[in-house]
Write a protein that holds these residues in place. Structure first.
Motif, PDB file in Angstrom:
ATOM      1  N   GLU A  14      27.350   4.468  24.421  1.00 35.34           N
ATOM      2  CA  GLU A  14      26.538   5.473  23.727  1.00 35.34           C
ATOM      3  C   GLU A  14      25.090   5.032  23.586  1.00 35.34           C
ATOM      4  N   ARG A  15      24.886   3.738  23.282  1.00 43.23           N
ATOM      5  CA  ARG A  15      23.539   3.230  23.057  1.00 43.23           C
ATOM      6  C   ARG A  15      23.251   2.085  24.015  1.00 43.23           C
ATOM      7  N   ILE A  16      21.983   1.945  24.347  1.00 40.85           N
ATOM      8  CA  ILE A  16      21.554   0.862  25.232  1.00 40.85           C
ATOM      9  C   ILE A  16      20.482   0.053  24.512  1.00 40.85           C
ATOM     10  N   ASP A  17      20.801  -1.169  24.135  1.00 39.85           N
ATOM     11  CA  ASP A  17      19.783  -2.049  23.567  1.00 39.85           C
ATOM     12  C   ASP A  17      19.086  -2.799  24.697  1.00 39.85           C
ATOM     13  N   TYR A  18      18.115  -3.630  24.348  1.00 46.25           N
ATOM     14  CA  TYR A  18      17.324  -4.292  25.390  1.00 46.25           C
ATOM     15  C   TYR A  18      18.177  -5.241  26.234  1.00 46.25           C
ATOM     16  N   LYS A  19      19.123  -5.914  25.598  1.00 43.85           N
ATOM     17  CA  LYS A  19      19.996  -6.827  26.339  1.00 43.85           C
ATOM     18  C   LYS A  19      20.803  -6.066  27.385  1.00 43.85           C
ATOM     19  N   ARG A  20      21.336  -4.928  26.989  1.00 43.68           N
ATOM     20  CA  ARG A  20      22.109  -4.136  27.944  1.00 43.68           C
ATOM     21  C   ARG A  20      21.197  -3.523  29.002  1.00 43.68           C
ATOM     22  N   PHE A  21      20.000  -3.140  28.628  1.00 45.58           N
ATOM     23  CA  PHE A  21      19.046  -2.614  29.597  1.00 45.58           C
ATOM     24  C   PHE A  21      18.804  -3.625  30.726  1.00 45.58           C
ATOM     25  N   LYS A  22      18.631  -4.879  30.349  1.00 48.70           N
ATOM     26  CA  LYS A  22      18.422  -5.923  31.360  1.00 48.70           C
ATOM     27  C   LYS A  22      19.679  -6.125  32.208  1.00 48.70           C
ATOM     28  N   ARG A  23      20.815  -6.002  31.561  1.00 48.82           N
ATOM     29  CA  ARG A  23      22.078  -6.128  32.310  1.00 48.82           C
ATOM     30  C   ARG A  23      22.174  -5.037  33.372  1.00 48.82           C
ATOM     31  N   ILE A  24      21.792  -3.821  33.025  1.00 49.79           N
ATOM     32  CA  ILE A  24      21.831  -2.714  33.988  1.00 49.79           C
ATOM     33  C   ILE A  24      20.815  -2.938  35.093  1.00 49.79           C
ATOM     34  N   LYS A  25      19.612  -3.352  34.709  1.00 43.83           N
ATOM     35  CA  LYS A  25      18.570  -3.568  35.711  1.00 43.83           C
ATOM     36  C   LYS A  25      18.984  -4.613  36.743  1.00 43.83           C
ATOM     37  N   TYR A  26      19.682  -5.646  36.298  1.00 40.65           N
ATOM     38  CA  TYR A  26      20.061  -6.738  37.196  1.00 40.65           C
ATOM     39  C   TYR A  26      21.471  -6.581  37.769  1.00 40.65           C
ATOM     40  N   ASP A  27      22.054  -5.406  37.663  1.00 41.75           N
ATOM     41  CA  ASP A  27      23.387  -5.201  38.222  1.00 41.75           C
ATOM     42  C   ASP A  27      23.362  -5.410  39.737  1.00 41.75           C
ATOM     43  N   HIS A  28      24.380  -6.073  40.267  1.00 46.21           N
ATOM     44  CA  HIS A  28      24.437  -6.321  41.711  1.00 46.21           C
ATOM     45  C   HIS A  28      25.854  -6.140  42.236  1.00 46.21           C
ATOM     46  N   GLN A  29      26.442  -5.012  41.815  1.00 45.49           N
ATOM     47  CA  GLN A  29      27.809  -4.677  42.206  1.00 45.49           C
ATOM     48  C   GLN A  29      27.825  -3.334  42.933  1.00 45.49           C
ATOM     49  N   LEU A  30      28.596  -3.240  43.994  1.00 45.25           N
ATOM     50  CA  LEU A  30      28.789  -1.985  44.701  1.00 45.25           C
ATOM     51  C   LEU A  30      29.847  -1.153  43.979  1.00 45.25           C
ATOM     52  N   PRO A  31      29.729   0.183  44.011  1.00 48.51           N
ATOM     53  CA  PRO A  31      30.709   1.040  43.342  1.00 48.51           C
ATOM     54  C   PRO A  31      31.984   1.190  44.178  1.00 48.51           C
TER      55      PRO A  31
ATOM     56  N   VAL B 138      22.669  -2.209  46.565  1.00 51.57           N
ATOM     57  CA  VAL B 138      23.061  -2.485  45.185  1.00 51.57           C
ATOM     58  C   VAL B 138      21.804  -2.309  44.345  1.00 51.57           C
ATOM     59  N   VAL B 139      21.935  -2.253  43.016  1.00 56.29           N
ATOM     60  CA  VAL B 139      20.770  -2.021  42.167  1.00 56.29           C
ATOM     61  C   VAL B 139      19.710  -3.096  42.416  1.00 56.29           C
ATOM     62  N   THR B 140      20.129  -4.355  42.468  1.00 55.01           N
ATOM     63  CA  THR B 140      19.216  -5.435  42.848  1.00 55.01           C
ATOM     64  C   THR B 140      19.282  -5.587  44.369  1.00 55.01           C
TER      65      THR B 140
ATOM     66  N   VAL C 214       9.150  -3.912  30.046  1.00 50.43           N
ATOM     67  CA  VAL C 214       8.279  -3.619  28.911  1.00 50.43           C
ATOM     68  C   VAL C 214       9.108  -3.124  27.733  1.00 50.43           C
ATOM     69  N   ARG C 215       8.820  -3.666  26.557  1.00 53.40           N
ATOM     70  CA  ARG C 215       9.433  -3.200  25.316  1.00 53.40           C
ATOM     71  C   ARG C 215       8.342  -2.726  24.369  1.00 53.40           C
ATOM     72  N   PHE C 216       8.490  -1.524  23.836  1.00 56.01           N
ATOM     73  CA  PHE C 216       7.558  -1.000  22.852  1.00 56.01           C
ATOM     74  C   PHE C 216       8.191  -1.124  21.464  1.00 56.01           C
ATOM     75  N   THR C 217       7.485  -1.743  20.543  1.00 52.72           N
ATOM     76  CA  THR C 217       7.922  -1.793  19.150  1.00 52.72           C
ATOM     77  C   THR C 217       6.792  -1.207  18.300  1.00 52.72           C
ATOM     78  N   PRO C 218       7.059  -0.906  17.036  1.00 51.89           N
ATOM     79  CA  PRO C 218       5.999  -0.312  16.202  1.00 51.89           C
ATOM     80  C   PRO C 218       4.742  -1.167  16.110  1.00 51.89           C
ATOM     81  N   ASN C 219       4.885  -2.485  16.213  1.00 47.54           N
ATOM     82  CA  ASN C 219       3.729  -3.357  15.996  1.00 47.54           C
ATOM     83  C   ASN C 219       3.231  -4.078  17.239  1.00 47.54           C
TER      84      ASN C 219
END
Length: 466
Positions: free
Chosen positions: A248-265, A381-383, A407-412
């Protein structure tokens, strides 16, 4: 002293909407009209233009920052104040499909000027979109994100409006003006998604009609067939959607996991060929290549450098080229063709590696100068990684992952990390010629800063180029 006339009154009305109004010295720094956003940034007190002189220039300057007693701007084409204010409001809401986007963009320049609760700090997305409307880019997928939580995808291009009734994927008659095109689609008429309810956009050079969740995607029927947009998926797009919708939710750690995925479907989704019959071949029926076939069929489809399954599959993949050019219209590899290719692959491994089984990292290398590292990935593959013959039967990577910026955007604060496949220098004698290869091959990055003080603290040398 500037003349106090009807233009100045309208300027003041606009400025009153802004929380920085009290910090602007009107005669010295800025002139903003009701119709055009006009700006004068003082570099002294000479050569000032009157309001009316500026109004007739048919130019506008877009406010990007209003801070204290200064105004920082970016030059654009003519921009209507009421248009951008409405535009900013429009794109803070979710767009369900192309029709809503099209209607909103068509309507934003017609909305009457509002003064209630509007911040005069125009969103950076409005400026970004205005630049796209120049149609200065030929054909690129574009993704956008900002700290205001605006995400955006467009299948962008300078695309001609072609006559109906012709097959524009083939040669068309040149002896009639009917096939002569001289105009282009507006940017608002191209497939795009703005702030989808799904919370994500993606593209891997596949169909623009599959760029978010199903409910948020542009609708193919709303676009001219003569444009000939892709309608297919590929391995990368298939895998990305699986990962994006997995939780349901994607935090930054999971975002990086998706970006670096290297598996064929499973099943494979190459848009240019069908290799799935490879996984239907019974190992017992092909004893001569049973070791290779067994490694491939029991493989988890993750392209790790230490994987024997990935090593077998990659070795086979690069032997398929002559068979690919013999495929029929359905682009499906037959079991007979795959068997022949497997036998050639086995001979290749015996000749160069004296083995029937090798790990991917033994076969596939990241190479620069005298440095050579085993590397992950395969085509699509994604990578993604693709190579060419190197030496001793190995492959050297020449295409795929290159510069990576996260890139990560935070309020500050905005956080940025990056890596490049080799190093920042092209000079072999430089320490930065290959110094990022290990980071890159281990899915690691380096942090970067846009803060001048941080940069100066870590600088190896400070100098002025001659």
């Amino acid at each position: 002293m500037y003349r106090e006339d009807k233009y100045m009154n309208k300027i003041r009305n606009i400025l009153k909407m802004n929380r920085y109004y009290k910090n602007i010295t009107m005669p010295k720094y800025a002139l903003l009209s009701y119709t055009l956003i006009l700006l004068f940034v003082s570099c002294g007190q000479k050569d000032k233009l009157s309001i009316k002189d500026q109004l007739v220039t048919n130019e506008a300057l877009l406010t990007s920052t209003l801070n204290n007693d200064s105004l920082i701007v970016k030059r654009t084409n003519s921009i209507y104040a009421e248009s951008f204010i409405a535009f900013n409001e429009v794109y803070q809401s979710s767009a369900k499909n192309y029709n809503s986007i099209n209607n909103q963009i068509n309507g934003f320049s017609k909305i009457e000027h509002r003064t209630e609760n509007i911040d005069f700090d125009f969103s950076s997305f409005a400026a970004f979109y205005k630049v796209l409307e120049m149609k200065a880019l030929p054909g690129y997928n574009i993704g956008y994100a900002d700290r205001n939580d605006t995400i955006f995808y467009i299948s962008n291009g300078k695309i001609p409006i072609r006559a109906k009734g012709y097959d524009w994927t083939d040669v068309v008659p040149g002896n009639t003006k009917e096939t002569l095109w001289d105009s282009y689609y507006d940017i608002k008429d191209l497939p795009q998604v703005v702030k989808p309810a799904s919370g994500f956009v993606y593209n891997a050079n596949h169909s623009p009609f599959k760029s978010s969740s199903e409910a948020d995607n542009p609708i193919a029927e709303n676009f001219a067939k003569e444009i000939n947009f892709e309608t297919y998926d590929n391995n990368r797009s298939t895998r990305l959607l699986q990962l994006l919708e997995e939780e349901e939710r994607i935090d930054y750690k999971r975002f990086k996991r998706i970006k670096y995925d290297h598996q064929l479907p499973t099943p494979l989704q190459y848009n240019y060929m069908d290799l799935n019959p490879l996984f239907d071949m019974k190992v017992a029926d092909y004893p001569e290549v049973s070791t290779l076939l067994n490694d491939i069929q029991n493989w988890d489809r993750i392209t790790n450098p230490t994987s024997y399954g990935a090593g077998a599959y990659a070795s086979l993949y690069y032997q398929l080229t002559p068979f690919y050019y013999q495929l029929g219209k359905d682009r499906i590899f037959t079991k007979e063709a795959l068997y022949e290719a497997l036998k050639i692959t086995k001979d290749h491994l015996k000749t160069y590696f004296n083995a029937e089984r090798i790990q991917l990292g033994e076969f596939q290398k990241l190479v620069r100068g005298n440095k050579e590292l085993p590397i992950y990935g395969l085509p699509d593959v994604v990578t993604a990684m693709k190579g060419q013959p190197y030496k001793d039967g190995k492959i050297k990577i020449t295409h795929g992952e290159s510069y990576i910026g996260l890139v990560r955007f935070t309020p500050n604060k905005t956080y940025f990390e990056s890596v490049i496949s080799f190093g920042n220098s092209r000079r072999p004698e430089s320490p930065h010629y290959t110094d990022q290869m290990e980071l890159y091959s281990n899915f690691e990055t380096k942090t970067m800063s846009f803060d001048r003080s941080d940069v100066m603290k870590t600088a190896k040398r400070v100098y002025a180029p001659k």
